[in-house]
Design a protein around this motif. Structure first.
Motif, PDB file in Angstrom:
ATOM      1  N   UNK A   1       0.853  -1.189   0.000  1.00 57.41           N
ATOM      2  CA  UNK A   1       0.000   0.000   0.000  1.00 57.41           C
ATOM      3  C   UNK A   1       0.890   1.240   0.000  1.00 57.41           C
ATOM      4  N   UNK A   2       0.886   1.943  -1.139  1.00 51.25           N
ATOM      5  CA  UNK A   2       1.739   3.129  -1.275  1.00 51.25           C
ATOM      6  C   UNK A   2       1.112   4.379  -0.657  1.00 51.25           C
ATOM      7  N   UNK A   3      -0.141   4.268  -0.217  1.00 48.46           N
ATOM      8  CA  UNK A   3      -0.857   5.451   0.290  1.00 48.46           C
ATOM      9  C   UNK A   3      -1.011   5.461   1.804  1.00 48.46           C
ATOM     10  N   UNK A   4      -0.493   4.444   2.487  1.00 49.54           N
ATOM     11  CA  UNK A   4      -0.694   4.372   3.936  1.00 49.54           C
ATOM     12  C   UNK A   4      -0.018   5.534   4.645  1.00 49.54           C
ATOM     13  N   UNK A   5       1.219   5.840   4.274  1.00 52.64           N
ATOM     14  CA  UNK A   5       1.984   6.881   4.946  1.00 52.64           C
ATOM     15  C   UNK A   5       1.979   8.159   4.102  1.00 52.64           C
TER      16      UNK A   5
END
Length: 276
Positions: free
Chosen positions: A171-175
């Motif tokens: 998941x590239x959008x978590x942080x």
């Protein structure tokens, strides 16, 4: 007595029974028709209510689909009961058939179970950019059996939920921030201190590069044709690709202006003369 006369007589004797059957069939059709409408309306209402409460759209869509199919199942049973089919025996038949179908559709059932786990553990939400089952894209929705992705080039990819949980989920959008990893190769004749200073200047000149964490620049490899340096600035996740492309271009221009060569793969060939 001919066939027509017999048929007329049978119709007259069973007119009330036929009328009752006709009413029951019409009622069953009405139940199906109204039930389908009610299922769609209630499923849509549940989704709107959950969206109004600011819940993740993947959860609202999943719950809405569950509500729809549960209502449809009850509607079908009610319609069959209306035309005289004993629902108790019918449910038993459905149970036996369901066991057989379940064995034949183990993959679909595992996808359903995986969908429940995805909704429960929420490794991603709608709008997240993820890499699952060997493909990458933004999460459009999580359905009962599948997860729908939308790729950056506007393609829709449907991934079975079992495959989603069967592999790694990136998941590239978590942080909120991401690190850009660049590798820059320069000639063995290049001044490494000057090269590193230029690379830092290019990164610091880009307003999207964050001040904290600090930029990492260092020699990573003495390769066959070049000295490879890693350049690792941090940016906000939304700025990743724009900064990635611009930094690559700006680094090339800055090194060219400084006369620092970016070598291409090459090989030195030595010929030895052998005395005959």
């Amino acid at each position: 007595m001919d066939v027509f006369t017999e048929g007329t007589s049978w119709f007259e004797n069973n007119q009330d029974l036929l009328m009752q059957y006709a009413i029951n069939i019409a009622a069953a059709i009405a139940i199906l028709f109204v039930g389908m409408i009610v299922a769609r309306v209630l499923a849509s209402s549940v989704e709107k209510l959950m969206n109004a409460r600011k819940l993740d759209s993947t959860i609202s869509h999943f719950v809405g689909s569950m509500v729809k199919y549960i209502i449809i199942a009850f509607v079908i049973i009610a319609a069959l009961s209306r035309i005289g089919i004993q629902t108790a025996s019918f449910v038993a038949i459905i149970g036996a058939a369901g066991l057989a179908v379940g064995l034949a559709l183990q993959g679909s059932l595992s996808n359903f179970a995986a969908g429940v786990l995805i909704i429960g553990f929420r490794p991603f939400k709608a709008g997240d950019f993820v890499e699952i089952a060997g493909t990458a894209g933004s999460v459009a929705s999580v359905q009962i059996f599948t997860t729908v992705l939308k790729t950056p080039d506007n393609k829709q990819i449907v991934v079975p939920n079992g495959s989603v949980l069967g592999g790694n989920i990136v998941n590239y959008s978590t942080h909120p921030t991401r690190r850009i990893d660049l590798v820059v190769g320069v000639s063995y004749n290049a001044d490494l201190a000057k090269t590193k200073a230029i690379l830092r200047e290019v990164c610091e000149a880009d307003s999207r590069v964050l001040k904290d964490p600090d930029i990492t620049i260092g020699v990573s490899e003495l390769a066959d044709s070049s000295v490879n340096l890693v350049v690792r600035p941090w940016v906000n996740s939304a700025d990743y690709w724009g900064a990635y492309f611009d930094l690559n271009e700006n680094i090339k221009v800055a090194l060219d202006n400084a006369g620092i060569e970016i070598p291409f793969p090459q090989m030195d060939v030595h010929l030895d003369k052998v005395a005959s």
